[in-house]
Design a protein around this motif. Structure first.
Motif, PDB file in Angstrom:
ATOM      1  N   ARG A 186      27.782  15.371  73.857  1.00  0.00           N
ATOM      2  CA  ARG A 186      28.711  15.004  72.235  1.00  0.00           C
ATOM      3  C   ARG A 186      28.954  16.573  72.548  1.00  0.00           C
ATOM      4  NH1 ARG A 186      31.113  11.934  69.983  1.00  0.00           N
ATOM      5  NH2 ARG A 186      31.928  13.584  68.634  1.00  0.00           N
ATOM      6  N   MET A 187      28.496  17.475  72.470  1.00  0.00           N
ATOM      7  CA  MET A 187      28.119  19.038  72.487  1.00  0.00           C
ATOM      8  C   MET A 187      29.649  19.564  73.647  1.00  0.00           C
ATOM      9  SD  MET A 187      25.722  21.935  73.677  1.00  0.00           S
ATOM     10  CE  MET A 187      25.188  21.853  71.669  1.00  0.00           C
ATOM     11  N   ILE A 200      34.696  24.102  81.836  1.00  0.00           N
ATOM     12  CA  ILE A 200      33.364  24.173  82.307  1.00  0.00           C
ATOM     13  C   ILE A 200      32.501  23.850  82.057  1.00  0.00           C
ATOM     14  CG2 ILE A 200      32.442  25.423  84.641  1.00  0.00           C
ATOM     15  CD1 ILE A 200      34.819  27.458  84.524  1.00  0.00           C
ATOM     16  N   VAL A 201      31.568  23.173  83.389  1.00  0.00           N
ATOM     17  CA  VAL A 201      29.738  22.539  82.729  1.00  0.00           C
ATOM     18  C   VAL A 201      29.413  22.493  84.001  1.00  0.00           C
ATOM     19  CG1 VAL A 201      28.679  20.542  81.292  1.00  0.00           C
ATOM     20  CG2 VAL A 201      31.000  21.633  80.421  1.00  0.00           C
ATOM     21  N   ASN A 209      26.167   9.895  87.969  1.00  0.00           N
ATOM     22  CA  ASN A 209      26.280   9.050  85.748  1.00  0.00           C
ATOM     23  C   ASN A 209      26.178  10.412  85.202  1.00  0.00           C
ATOM     24  OD1 ASN A 209      26.410   8.073  84.045  1.00  0.00           O
ATOM     25  ND2 ASN A 209      23.963   8.292  84.069  1.00  0.00           N
ATOM     26  N   ALA A 210      25.369  11.705  85.251  1.00  0.00           N
ATOM     27  CA  ALA A 210      25.570  12.694  84.752  1.00  0.00           C
ATOM     28  C   ALA A 210      27.059  13.625  85.239  1.00  0.00           C
ATOM     29  CB  ALA A 210      24.665  13.868  84.812  1.00  0.00           C
ATOM     30  N   TYR A 215      32.982  14.840  83.113  1.00  0.00           N
ATOM     31  CA  TYR A 215      34.090  14.482  83.257  1.00  0.00           C
ATOM     32  C   TYR A 215      34.656  13.490  81.397  1.00  0.00           C
ATOM     33  CZ  TYR A 215      33.812  16.688  88.014  1.00  0.00           C
ATOM     34  OH  TYR A 215      34.114  17.217  88.655  1.00  0.00           O
ATOM     35  N   ALA A 216      34.043  12.499  81.440  1.00  0.00           N
ATOM     36  CA  ALA A 216      34.054  11.490  79.996  1.00  0.00           C
ATOM     37  C   ALA A 216      34.547  11.862  78.754  1.00  0.00           C
ATOM     38  CB  ALA A 216      33.539  10.562  80.256  1.00  0.00           C
ATOM     39  N   ALA A 217      32.883  13.241  78.356  1.00  0.00           N
ATOM     40  CA  ALA A 217      33.139  14.361  77.593  1.00  0.00           C
ATOM     41  C   ALA A 217      34.219  15.282  77.798  1.00  0.00           C
ATOM     42  CB  ALA A 217      31.706  14.760  77.742  1.00  0.00           C
TER      43      ALA A 217
END
Ligand code: 1GP
Length: 248
Positions: A186-187, A200-201, A209-210, A215-217
């Motif tokens: 969400r963030m 970048i995350v 999954n993570a 990417y989906a976020a």
């Protein structure tokens, strides 16, 4: 195309980039060929090299070895100025903007200029934002800064925008290497929504999954380090033919 242009284009094209983080303190030069074979067979698009504390000269040796075994761009992700070497292709010029420690906002930057003023490295101004990952990580310990709480999306967005308005070309949301929990989806989504620069995350991403959630976020580039040090079998899950969607 420059490294930054390539990342900006990936954001526009909704292409997903993956960086494998190599900490020179945690790999020997002899282990590099084998490790890079696995990186090359994976969906990785970039190699980041750096750590919170690395002995002087070690980064250059590891970067030279990496370059021998891959054509991927090698980007410095340095914990301090001594890790800078011209042998890489680029450098994330990181300001730890979630913190209030002047050493990591501008001090190390000034110290790095002797090495950077005539460099061939592509210098990429990056706003580095530490989010609480549920445990004390090396970034937090070394930088002596307080991370943004994992539920304070507003502070994360405001910090990211302050970074973008100050000219940062990338914003890096970091839970810290070895974090218990990655940055909440969400963030990431709220930050990506407000920014025009790519996000970048990294930190604490230990399963597919993570990775897909990040990417989906809306993350353009995700960084994975620890899981690949601990369990090289994870590369199997990142093989090019296993994750075709991420290549489109
Ligand atoms: C750390 O974001 C990177 O700076 C990667 O974190 O080692 O937890 O994958 P991990």
């Amino acid at each position: 195309m420059s490294i930054l242009e390539d990342i900006i284009k990936a954001k526009g094209d909704r292409k997903k980039l993956l960086a494998v983080l190599i900490d020179p303190d945690k790999i020997s030069v002899h282990a590099v060929p084998d490790f890079m074979d696995k990186v090359n067979a994976s969906i990785a698009t970039h190699v980041f090299v750096g750590g919170s504390t690395v002995a002087n000269g070690l980064t250059e040796k590891i970067v030279l070895a990496i370059k021998t075994f891959t054509d991927l761009p090698v980007i410095l992700f340095p914990g301090d100025a001594i890790q800078i070497t011209d042998e890489a292709h680029g450098i994330l010029f990181l300001s730890l903007i979630s913190g209030r420690n002047p050493e990591y906002l501008i001090g190390q930057h000034v110290k790095s200029i002797a090495k950077l003023k005539n460099t061939s490295l592509e210098i990429i101004p990056t706003g580095y934002i530490l989010i609480d990952g549920g445990n004390e990580t090396a970034v937090q310990r070394v930088s002596k800064t307080t991370p943004i709480p994992r539920n304070d999306n507003e502070m994360a967005v405001e910090t990211a925008l302050a970074g973008q308005f100050s000219g940062k070309q990338l914003i890096y949301l970091e839970a810290g290497s070895g974090a218990k929990h990655p940055v909440p989806s969400r963030m990431i989504a709220e930050v990506v929504d407000e920014l025009s620069v790519p996000v970048i995350v990294g930190g604490g991403i230990r399963d597919v999954n993570a990775l897909e959630k990040a990417y989906a976020a809306g993350a353009t580039l995700v960084v994975i380090g620890t899981i690949l040090e601990d369990d090289e079998a994870f590369f199997e899950k990142l093989k090019k033919n296993r994750m075709p969607r991420m290549h489109e």
